[in-house]
Every structure is written in structure tokens, then in C-alpha cells.
Design an enzyme around this catalytic site. Structure first.
Site, PDB file in Angstrom:
ATOM      1  CG  ASN A  74      62.796  19.081 119.817  1.00  0.00           C
ATOM      2  OD1 ASN A  74      63.539  19.342 118.878  1.00  0.00           O
ATOM      3  ND2 ASN A  74      63.219  19.072 121.076  1.00  0.00           N
ATOM      4  CE  LYS A  81      64.370  15.630 121.810  1.00  0.00           C
ATOM      5  NZ  LYS A  81      64.565  15.071 123.120  1.00  0.00           N
ATOM      6  CG  HIS A 136      64.473  21.160 124.634  1.00  0.00           C
ATOM      7  ND1 HIS A 136      65.313  20.177 125.082  1.00  0.00           N
ATOM      8  CD2 HIS A 136      63.328  20.535 124.255  1.00  0.00           C
ATOM      9  CE1 HIS A 136      64.709  18.992 124.961  1.00  0.00           C
ATOM     10  NE2 HIS A 136      63.497  19.192 124.460  1.00  0.00           N
ATOM     11  CD  GLU A 161      67.262  17.041 124.495  1.00  0.00           C
ATOM     12  OE1 GLU A 161      67.324  17.492 123.346  1.00  0.00           O
ATOM     13  OE2 GLU A 161      66.496  16.106 124.819  1.00  0.00           O
ATOM     14  CD  GLU A 186      59.588  19.433 126.457  1.00  0.00           C
ATOM     15  OE1 GLU A 186      59.105  18.599 125.701  1.00  0.00           O
ATOM     16  OE2 GLU A 186      60.688  19.956 126.280  1.00  0.00           O
ATOM     17  N   GLY A 198      62.626  11.562 126.680  1.00  0.00           N
ATOM     18  CA  GLY A 198      63.415  10.517 126.031  1.00  0.00           C
ATOM     19  C   GLY A 198      63.638   9.292 126.894  1.00  0.00           C
ATOM     20  CB  SER A 217      58.043   9.582 127.340  1.00  0.00           C
ATOM     21  OG  SER A 217      59.447   9.537 127.480  1.00  0.00           O
TER      22      SER A 217
HETATM   23  C1  PEP Z   1      61.424  16.765 123.915  1.00  0.00           C
HETATM   24  O1  PEP Z   1      62.607  16.609 123.678  1.00  0.00           O
HETATM   25  O2  PEP Z   1      60.935  17.901 123.914  1.00  0.00           O
HETATM   26  C2  PEP Z   1      60.605  15.582 124.222  1.00  0.00           C
HETATM   27  C3  PEP Z   1      59.439  15.755 124.738  1.00  0.00           C
HETATM   28  O3  PEP Z   1      61.171  14.368 123.917  1.00  0.00           O
HETATM   29  P1  PEP Z   1      60.472  12.915 124.059  1.00  0.00           P
HETATM   30  O4  PEP Z   1      59.072  13.044 123.533  1.00  0.00           O
HETATM   31  O5  PEP Z   1      61.306  12.001 123.229  1.00  0.00           O
HETATM   32  O6  PEP Z   1      60.487  12.580 125.514  1.00  0.00           O
END
Ligand code: PEP
Length: 261
Positions: free
Chosen positions: A13, A15, A100, A102, A172, A178, A218
Site C-alpha cells: 500500500n 498510500k 483501510h 486510515e 491490520e 506505521g 509494521s
Molecule cells: C498499512 O497501511 O496498510 C500498513 C500496514 O502500514 P505499515 O506497514 O507502514 O504499518
């Protein structure tokens, strides 16, 4: 079902990152350094503007796909600034991220809206990658199973057998996105097993065993192999680490090792 026969997926992703030349450079670098292997599907989710260019690159391979990070619930109309699943399908993309964290957090997307988005995705012959996950407080208050269970059942309970054949889900935990803080393999496996149980209750064991469940939060070259070795983890949704070709390739390599051994 033998867990190894479930589809394995590593998705990136991107973003709201990269310019068009940077996005083209990144996808070309990833594709050119990755030997074709259909045992692991690789998906990238660039910003909308780059979907045609990135789809052109992934379209040359049988193991790479492109997806959009969001879509509107309608196929066309007076919705200034929005992008429909119909438009996404027309530029060669295959997947759409739905729900997601966000989008849930900053754009207040709820289950009702997400259900309509998934309908729009299927209506346009695209594949939804539906994201679920609890925030830190919900975990601290021991409500994480209920929260994820509701996010799941509210949105997937009315899907048809044909739609469920295609669906991909990502767990997630929001506190891990993040932040550099990753769920332990035990925490990931426990939630993935729970998600499979909920799907089995709604749609039966065979459907639950078929759906790929990705972990996101992460995930990086240092922890991917351990997370992916959990029996109910079928790959990852990668944010930050998908923006660097070397890191993304290393994460892909760690799942390839498991699949091919
Ligand atoms: C995401 O935004 O789906 C995600 C997993 O981000 P990160 O790997 O940076 O935590």
C-alpha cells in the site's frame, strides 16, 4: 484444506506517496528483480493517478497485479473529486482496498458505506481486499475480538458464494500501522484464527478455509518470515516497507521460501 493451498499474497500500500516517475521506477525495479512465480501473488496499491502506468507494468506479468486504495459506492455521477470502481476497472487494475483504517479514521467510513463499496467493487468485476483491525484502546479493554468480529460480519455476511470465492481480508491492528510496533506472531495468529472462525459461522468451514488472510502493521524484512509462518497468515499488506524496492522484495522472498519448502 491444506493451508499451503490457500492463495499467498504480498501487497504493498503506497498510500499518498511518490510522483509518477518515482512510482514507475519503483514498480519497474520490483518487477525486474523478482523472478516470475505465480505461487505468490504480488499486488501494489499506488495513488489513483498512477494506476494506468503501474497497471501497464504489472500487466506484463502473471504474478503481479495493481489495485486502488479506495473507490466510491456509485459507478458514475455528480460526486466531485471521487473515483468509481468502474473507472478503476477501465485502467487495468484488479483489486480495491476497502476499509483501510486510515479511511475509517480520517474519512469516517462505516460498515454501511464499506458494504456498498464492496458491492461496487464486485459489480465492476474487481476484487476487494477488505481491511479490519482494532485501535489500541479496544485491545487494552479486551474488546479487539468483538470489534474485528463486527467489522467482519457487518460487511461480509450477505456476500454470495461466488463473491466469497474471490474475497481477500487483511487484519491490520491500527496500533501497529506505521508505528514500528508489530503484532507478535501469536497475536496475529490468534486473531486470524478468530477471523476464520467468524467466517465459518457465517458461511461455512469450506469458505473460511479458502479465504486468504493477510497481516498488516509494521511488517518488514526482519519480521515477515515469522509472521508468514503462522498457519492462518497467508501473506501481508505492507505500508512503509513497500516503498523501498529492496525491502518489498525481501518480504516477498520470505514468503516464497515458505511456499516453496
Ligand atoms: C498499512 O497501511 O496498510 C500498513 C500496514 O502500514 P505499515 O506497514 O507502514 O504499518
Amino acid at each position: 484444506m491444506n493451508t499451503m493451498s490457500r492463495k499467498k499474497i504480498v501487497a504493498g500500500n503506497w498510500k499518498m506517496n511518490k510522483t509518477l516517475p518515482e512510482a514507475q521506477q519503483l514498480i519497474n525495479e520490483i518487477i525486474n528483480s523478482c523472478v516470475e512465480d505465480t505461487a505468490v501473488q504480488k499486488i501494489v496499491f499506488p495513488p489513483f493517478l498512477f494506476l494506468p502506468a503501474v497497471s501497464l507494468a504489472t500487466g506484463q506479468r502473471n504474478d503481479f497485479f495493481t489495485g486502488a486504495q479506495n473507490c466510491h459506492t456509485h459507478d458514475a455521477g455528480a460526486y466531485t473529486g471521487e473515483v468509481s470502481a468502474q473507472a478503476i476497472a477501465s485502467v487495468g487494475a484488479t483489486y480495491v482496498l476497502v476499509g483501510h483504517s486510515e479511511r475509517r479514521q480520517y474519512f469516517k467510513e462505516d460498515s454501511h458505506q464499506l458494504k456498498s463499496k464492496i458491492e461496487a467493487v464486485f459489480r465492476n468485476k474487481l476484487v476487494p481486499l477488505y481491511c479490519v483491525g482494532e485501535v489500541l484502546n479496544e485491545r487494552k479493554e479486551n474488546r479487539h475480538f468483538d470489534v474485528v468480529g463486527n467489522q467482519l460480519s457487518e460487511v461480509i455476511k450477505e456476500l454470495s458464494a461466488v463473491q466469497l470465492q474471490q474475497l481477500v481480508i487483511a487484519y491490520e491492528p491500527v496500533w501497529a500501522i506505521g508505528t514500528g510496533e508489530t503484532a507478535t506472531p501469536q497475536q496475529a495468529e490468534e486473531m486470524h484464527a478468530y477471523i476464520r472462525k467468524i467466517i465459518a459461522q457465517l458461511h461455512g468451514e469450506a469458505v473460511a478455509e479458502h479465504i486468504p488472510l493477510l497481516y498488516g502493521g509494521s511488517c518488514n524484512p526482519g519480521n515477515a518470515a515469522e509472521l508468514f509462518s503462522c498457519p492462518n497468515v497467508d501473506g501481508g499488506l505492507i505500508g512503509g516497507a513497500s516503498l523501498k524496492a529492496a525491502d518489498f522484495l525481501s518480504i516477498i522472498a520470505s514468503i516464497k521460501l515458505l511456499v516453496n519448502n
